[in-house]
Design a protein around this motif. Structure first.
Motif, PDB file in Angstrom:
ATOM      1  N   GLU A 179       0.839  -1.183   0.000  1.00  0.00           N
ATOM      2  CA  GLU A 179       0.000   0.000   0.000  1.00  0.00           C
ATOM      3  C   GLU A 179       0.876   1.235   0.000  1.00  0.00           C
ATOM      4  O   GLU A 179       1.963   1.246   0.572  1.00  0.00           O
ATOM      5  N   GLY A 180       0.426   2.318  -0.600  1.00  0.00           N
ATOM      6  CA  GLY A 180       1.160   3.569  -0.609  1.00  0.00           C
ATOM      7  C   GLY A 180       2.455   3.469  -1.382  1.00  0.00           C
ATOM      8  O   GLY A 180       2.731   2.494  -2.070  1.00  0.00           O
ATOM      9  N   THR A 181       3.242   4.551  -1.234  1.00  0.00           N
ATOM     10  CA  THR A 181       4.537   4.607  -1.910  1.00  0.00           C
ATOM     11  C   THR A 181       5.611   4.816  -0.867  1.00  0.00           C
ATOM     12  O   THR A 181       5.563   5.792  -0.103  1.00  0.00           O
ATOM     13  N   GLU A 182       6.577   3.907  -0.825  1.00  0.00           N
ATOM     14  CA  GLU A 182       7.672   4.012   0.124  1.00  0.00           C
ATOM     15  C   GLU A 182       8.914   3.419  -0.481  1.00  0.00           C
ATOM     16  O   GLU A 182       8.874   2.797  -1.545  1.00  0.00           O
ATOM     17  N   VAL A 183      10.040   3.603   0.192  1.00  0.00           N
ATOM     18  CA  VAL A 183      11.299   3.042  -0.275  1.00  0.00           C
ATOM     19  C   VAL A 183      11.325   1.559   0.036  1.00  0.00           C
ATOM     20  O   VAL A 183      11.068   1.148   1.183  1.00  0.00           O
ATOM     21  N   SER A 184      11.651   0.774  -0.980  1.00  0.00           N
ATOM     22  CA  SER A 184      11.760  -0.671  -0.779  1.00  0.00           C
ATOM     23  C   SER A 184      13.205  -1.107  -0.600  1.00  0.00           C
ATOM     24  O   SER A 184      13.492  -1.993   0.192  1.00  0.00           O
ATOM     25  N   LEU A 185      14.099  -0.475  -1.363  1.00  0.00           N
ATOM     26  CA  LEU A 185      15.521  -0.839  -1.300  1.00  0.00           C
ATOM     27  C   LEU A 185      16.376   0.416  -1.312  1.00  0.00           C
ATOM     28  O   LEU A 185      16.044   1.398  -2.012  1.00  0.00           O
ATOM     29  N   VAL A 186      17.499   0.375  -0.549  1.00  0.00           N
ATOM     30  CA  VAL A 186      18.564   1.370  -0.642  1.00  0.00           C
ATOM     31  C   VAL A 186      19.862   0.586  -0.784  1.00  0.00           C
ATOM     32  O   VAL A 186      20.193  -0.248   0.074  1.00  0.00           O
TER      33      VAL A 186
ATOM     34  N   THR B  54       8.363  10.967   1.046  1.00  0.00           N
ATOM     35  CA  THR B  54       7.641  11.040  -0.223  1.00  0.00           C
ATOM     36  C   THR B  54       6.664  12.203  -0.213  1.00  0.00           C
ATOM     37  O   THR B  54       6.422  12.824   0.834  1.00  0.00           O
ATOM     38  N   ALA B  55       6.053  12.475  -1.370  1.00  0.00           N
ATOM     39  CA  ALA B  55       5.123  13.598  -1.475  1.00  0.00           C
ATOM     40  C   ALA B  55       3.872  13.381  -0.639  1.00  0.00           C
ATOM     41  O   ALA B  55       3.172  14.339  -0.307  1.00  0.00           O
ATOM     42  N   THR B  56       3.612  12.126  -0.298  1.00  0.00           N
ATOM     43  CA  THR B  56       2.425  11.831   0.518  1.00  0.00           C
ATOM     44  C   THR B  56       2.727  11.904   2.009  1.00  0.00           C
ATOM     45  O   THR B  56       1.865  11.610   2.842  1.00  0.00           O
ATOM     46  N   GLY B  57       3.985  12.288   2.387  1.00  0.00           N
ATOM     47  CA  GLY B  57       4.356  12.440   3.781  1.00  0.00           C
ATOM     48  C   GLY B  57       4.900  11.188   4.425  1.00  0.00           C
ATOM     49  O   GLY B  57       5.174  11.186   5.639  1.00  0.00           O
ATOM     50  N   ASN B  58       5.107  10.153   3.671  1.00  0.00           N
ATOM     51  CA  ASN B  58       5.672   8.911   4.213  1.00  0.00           C
ATOM     52  C   ASN B  58       7.171   9.100   4.398  1.00  0.00           C
ATOM     53  O   ASN B  58       7.892   9.298   3.426  1.00  0.00           O
ATOM     54  N   GLU B  59       7.667   9.054   5.652  1.00  0.00           N
ATOM     55  CA  GLU B  59       9.072   9.321   5.952  1.00  0.00           C
ATOM     56  C   GLU B  59       9.739   8.051   6.469  1.00  0.00           C
ATOM     57  O   GLU B  59       9.188   7.335   7.311  1.00  0.00           O
ATOM     58  N   GLN B  60      10.949   7.768   5.903  1.00  0.00           N
ATOM     59  CA  GLN B  60      11.722   6.590   6.318  1.00  0.00           C
ATOM     60  C   GLN B  60      13.172   6.979   6.511  1.00  0.00           C
ATOM     61  O   GLN B  60      13.670   7.924   5.870  1.00  0.00           O
TER      62      GLN B  60
ATOM     63  N   THR C 186       8.252   1.557  -4.062  1.00  0.00           N
ATOM     64  CA  THR C 186       7.226   0.532  -4.305  1.00  0.00           C
ATOM     65  C   THR C 186       6.197   0.955  -5.343  1.00  0.00           C
ATOM     66  O   THR C 186       5.284   0.191  -5.650  1.00  0.00           O
ATOM     67  N   ASP C 187       6.355   2.159  -5.894  1.00  0.00           N
ATOM     68  CA  ASP C 187       5.428   2.601  -6.927  1.00  0.00           C
ATOM     69  C   ASP C 187       6.046   3.803  -7.641  1.00  0.00           C
ATOM     70  O   ASP C 187       7.086   4.327  -7.229  1.00  0.00           O
ATOM     71  N   ILE C 188       5.417   4.220  -8.709  1.00  0.00           N
ATOM     72  CA  ILE C 188       5.847   5.413  -9.423  1.00  0.00           C
ATOM     73  C   ILE C 188       5.636   6.625  -8.503  1.00  0.00           C
ATOM     74  O   ILE C 188       4.573   6.782  -7.893  1.00  0.00           O
ATOM     75  N   LEU C 189       6.664   7.457  -8.399  1.00  0.00           N
ATOM     76  CA  LEU C 189       6.556   8.643  -7.544  1.00  0.00           C
ATOM     77  C   LEU C 189       5.537   9.619  -8.132  1.00  0.00           C
ATOM     78  O   LEU C 189       5.669  10.078  -9.274  1.00  0.00           O
ATOM     79  N   ASP C 190       4.526   9.918  -7.333  1.00  0.00           N
ATOM     80  CA  ASP C 190       3.512  10.888  -7.733  1.00  0.00           C
ATOM     81  C   ASP C 190       3.817  12.192  -6.978  1.00  0.00           C
ATOM     82  O   ASP C 190       3.203  12.516  -5.969  1.00  0.00           O
ATOM     83  N   GLY C 191       4.810  12.891  -7.476  1.00  0.00           N
ATOM     84  CA  GLY C 191       5.329  14.067  -6.785  1.00  0.00           C
ATOM     85  C   GLY C 191       6.768  13.820  -6.358  1.00  0.00           C
ATOM     86  O   GLY C 191       7.248  12.671  -6.303  1.00  0.00           O
ATOM     87  N   GLU C 192       7.482  14.891  -6.071  1.00  0.00           N
ATOM     88  CA  GLU C 192       8.890  14.766  -5.708  1.00  0.00           C
ATOM     89  C   GLU C 192       9.034  14.114  -4.329  1.00  0.00           C
ATOM     90  O   GLU C 192       8.204  14.283  -3.435  1.00  0.00           O
ATOM     91  N   ALA C 193      10.146  13.382  -4.172  1.00  0.00           N
ATOM     92  CA  ALA C 193      10.546  12.866  -2.858  1.00  0.00           C
ATOM     93  C   ALA C 193      11.787  13.636  -2.414  1.00  0.00           C
ATOM     94  O   ALA C 193      12.690  13.893  -3.219  1.00  0.00           O
ATOM     95  N   SER C 194      11.843  14.014  -1.150  1.00  0.00           N
ATOM     96  CA  SER C 194      13.008  14.741  -0.631  1.00  0.00           C
ATOM     97  C   SER C 194      13.866  13.806   0.214  1.00  0.00           C
ATOM     98  O   SER C 194      13.380  12.822   0.767  1.00  0.00           O
ATOM     99  N   TYR C 195      15.156  14.116   0.284  1.00  0.00           N
ATOM    100  CA  TYR C 195      16.056  13.289   1.100  1.00  0.00           C
ATOM    101  C   TYR C 195      17.049  14.203   1.823  1.00  0.00           C
ATOM    102  O   TYR C 195      17.374  15.302   1.355  1.00  0.00           O
TER     103      TYR C 195
END
Length: 810
Positions: A726-733, A797-803, A747-756
């Protein structure tokens, strides 16, 4: 062919093979079917031939060594041979009353019979005869008399099929003295002559009835009797030939065999295989010999002078096995053993006739052949545009479109008339709404023309006959036999279109609408194209093309089209649109098209109608374009990938690649393109395993044309296939320890920029940035100045998911 003697692989051109066999020379390129390469190379060995009794009719049977029994016919000249019986073709005969009964044979007296003017042949008589089985037909009683090893003679009643063995009284003709030649005398009913291998000539009267038939020995000679001929209208005048070396070869009697005179004269010591009286002067004769046809102007005993064929004219100096005469017009047929069949019109009355190319294109040479005329001594052509000529054959071109009257006058007083139509050049596209479009056949009649070689003709209009009635649009179509309930057997008609400029690279499509009711397989029509303004024509497309021809003649004998040809055939009760991509013709300044219909010689069928011919030209960018690429789980462990293209330009294949981290892809399957070069939309799909929770797929699209030195490749965007995520998150680094780059798999196509952000162990921020949207992966470049140690990577991610991820730098 069954008898091959040489196979040669071309060392210069890969894939080219040449075959040498008893049928001549054939050439094959790649996966294409072998093609005959015998034009002008005539080496067929004929034992005998037969000619149709109708004056002027080009219909022949012939038996050829290693090349079957053949039927040849045509409106102006014979066509290619159609096999009517296999094996080694031997002697054959056509009933000389009307041609209804015809028989052909293979080795040792195995015969087939046609009772329907040659439309079909079926098994007939097994005579147990010689290799070449002597025979002849009585046109009055429809009886074939045939040599046999099972008795003295066979009597085969063609109308009933009855077979009867005859005992020739006083002679045993089944041993070494069996029958070598048979001749039915048209002057006396039921009179038959037999010539034997031991030099005897027997005359049988009343041969049509009885188990025992009386005979009379009218001549005994040294050698094997090869032929007997009787003057037409004079039963007492007989010519006999013998086929041996070291013997007198030709004899004549004028009193029914009471006395014989040697008339061999200056004939060299060689076998004479056949002899006939001149059909116009019985004091003259023709001989078929080991070295051509010899003729005499006067049969004069030992003073007879024979002349061979002229080296620069007529039949070659080769073995000739048989001569046949058609009484209705005095045509003579010669069957050679090694140079095919020949006819001569030297004994025929003059007839004005010609062959001309009835339809042509601007400034393209057309043929005007006066050689079709019979016994012409002078030729006067008028070509309708002010051009005249006195030569027998010529070529001529016209600089303006239109219809031109053509006439040929021979011998100053016999004239034949016809006309020639010159069609225009046209640009593309050729579709409704463009200037001077005429493919709907409603107007611009200067753009199309019809040439009918034989039988029914294409005509413009609207038929009322079911099977070819109606139009697709407007008021006119082109219809075969528009007012005839059935088109004629043996029809050959052609509908010509303009000459088109296809010089520009592009995507082109040829289409038309048609309905038809045709003898399935035996009759059909196809589209042909020419790139030299009508000088030569080729089949357009094949039965392998989608929505195109529905029949290929693989082994059908007696069809209008030869074996190997593809065409439309069978039944189509309503109008259907047929389309073919013709982009392979791009680059040619001149491309003309025509519809060609050919029928067999049997059956009653309605015909066809053609309407709304179009040639489209794609006006967009000439590149293969991928419209979409997607996937779905169609089974718990199965993924179906699907994609659409439009257009395709030299598109060859799609390489489907899979990755488990979004970076490292491997090819899992190759799918070949459907369109190649096409403006149509094409859809594709494939099924692959889908057991993992996360997989990535992409397409490599490959378009190439070696001949044009063209290559264009590109990748599709990557798609993500995931289950239970579910959602979009980092699967591998990875890698870890990090090097000069950090790779992130989402885990999915980025729908918006991701910051690091990258922090040192002491909490100091050492690196920050963003990963662009639209991809399931990201790459972070690591500064070369980054010191070894422990770091923490934070990704949001753009949806606020932080790892956060702990990384090591060595």
């Amino acid at each position: 062919h069954v008898d091959h003697h040489k196979i040669h692989f071309d060392e210069e051109v890969d894939g080219n093979i040449y075959f040498g066999n008893d049928g001549g020379v054939y050439w094959k390129s790649g996966t294409a079917s072998p093609k005959d390469r015998n034009f002008g190379y005539n080496i067929t060995q004929f034992y005998g031939g037969a000619i149709h009794p109708e004056a002027g009719k080009n219909y022949y049977l012939a038996g050829s060594q290693d090349n079957n029994s053949l039927q040849m016919q045509g409106p102006t000249s014979p066509s290619e041979g159609v096999v009517v019986r296999g094996g080694d073709g031997m002697l054959c005969h056509i009933d000389q009353e009307d041609g209804k009964y015809q028989i052909v044979s293979s080795q040792n007296g195995n015969w087939s019979l046609s009772t329907n003017y040659g439309d079909t042949f079926s098994g007939g008589l097994g005579a147990n005869g010689r290799w070449v089985c002597a025979s002849d037909i009585d046109k009055e009683t429809k009886i074939a008399y045939i040599q046999t090893g099972s008795g003295d003679l066979y009597r085969w009643r063609l109308s009933s099929g009855d077979e009867e063995l005859i005992d020739v009284d006083g002679f045993n003709l089944s041993g070494g003295g069996d029958v070598a030649t048979i001749f039915v005398d048209d002057n006396v009913s039921n009179r038959v002559y037999l010539g034997t291998y031991n030099g005897i000539v027997l005359r049988l009267d009343g041969a049509n009835e009885g188990d025992v038939v009386a005979s009379e020995n009218i001549g005994s000679f040294t050698g094997s009797v090869s032929s007997v001929d009787v003057e037409y209208g004079n039963p007492d005048h007989i010519l006999v030939t013998l086929s041996n070396y070291g013997v007198t070869s030709v004899y004549e009697t004028t009193n029914g065999g009471d006395n014989w005179t040697a008339v061999g004269g200056n004939i060299p010591d060689m076998p004479v295989r056949w002899g006939i009286f001149s059909p116009v002067d019985p004091t003259q004769a023709l001989l078929a010999t080991e070295v051509g046809v010899w003729a005499t102007e006067l049969l004069d005993g030992s003073n007879t002078t024979w002349y061979p064929s002229q080296s620069d004219k007529g039949i070659p100096l080769t073995r000739v096995d048989q001569l046949r005469v058609r009484r209705s017009d005095n045509m003579v047929l010669a069957a050679t053993y090694g140079r095919g069949l020949f006819t001569t019109d030297i004994f025929m009355d003059p007839v004005a006739d010609m062959f001309i190319d009835r339809i042509g294109y601007l400034n393209a040479p057309l043929r005007f052949l006066g050689e079709q005329a019979i016994n012409a001594s002078s030729w006067a052509w008028d070509l309708g545009d002010g051009t005249t000529s006195s030569v027998e054959n010529l070529t001529h071109s016209y600089g303006n479109i239109g219809t031109y009257p053509v006439s040929l006058t021979i011998n100053d007083d016999l004239t034949k008339e016809s006309d020639v139509k010159i069609l225009p050049d046209r640009g593309l596209p050729y579709i409704p709404g463009t200037g001077n479009y005429g493919g709907d056949f409603e107007s611009n009649t200067e753009q199309y023309g019809v040439f009918t070689v034989s039988g029914s003709s294409f005509s413009r209009g609207n038929s009322e006959i079911e099977g070819k009635n109606g139009v697709k649009s407007g008021a006119n179509a082109f219809v075969l036999g528009i007012d005839e309930p059935y088109y004629q057997n043996g029809t050959h008609s052609m509908l010509y279109l303009p000459n088109f400029n296809m010089e520009d690279d592009g995507i082109y499509e040829f289409s038309f609408w048609s309905k038809f009711s045709l003898n399935n397989g035996y009759d059909g029509f196809r589209v042909e194209y020419s790139t030299d303004r009508g000088q030569s024509w080729e089949q357009l497309g094949s039965d392998d093309d989608e929505n195109w021809y529905n029949f290929k003649n693989n082994n059908l004998e007696g069809a209008g089209w030869p074996q190997g040809a593809s065409y439309f055939s069978g039944q189509r009760s309503s109008y259907k649109n047929f389309k073919l991509n013709i982009s392979s013709l791009a680059g040619n300044k001149d491309v003309a098209f025509r519809f060609v219909f050919k029928a067999s010689n049997s059956g009653n069928f309605r015909g066809l109608a053609i309407d709304d011919v179009e040639i489209s030209k794609f006006e967009g960018e000439l590149l293969t374009k991928l419209l979409s690429f997607s996937g779905e789980f169609t089974d718990p462990t199965e993924i179906t990938l699907s994609w659409l293209t439009q257009p395709e330009y030299f598109c060859q294949r799609f390489e489907v690649e899979r990755s488990y981290n979004g970076f490292d892809f491997e090819e899992i399957e190759t799918i070949y393109a459907e369109g190649g070069t096409s403006s149509e939309m094409h859809s594709y799909d494939m099924v692959t395993l889908g057991q993992r929770q996360l997989q990535f797929f992409r397409l490599k699209v490959i378009s190439e044309n070696a001949a044009e030195d063209y290559n264009y490749e590109f990748y599709s965007p990557t798609i993500v296939m995931r289950r239970k995520l579910e959602g979009t998150e980092v699967s591998l680094v990875f890698p870890n320890p990090i090097e000069d780059q950090i790779f992130l798999t989402f885990t999915d196509i980025l729908d918006g920029e991701a910051s690091y952000e990258l922090f040192a162990a002491n909490g100091q921020l050492v690196l920050k940035g963003v990963i662009a949207e639209g991809s399931p992966t990201g790459i972070i470049d690591v500064p070369a100045s980054l010191a070894p140690g422990v770091y923490v990577l934070s990704v949001e991610t753009a949806t606020g998911n932080e790892q956060s991820f702990k990384l090591l730098k060595n």
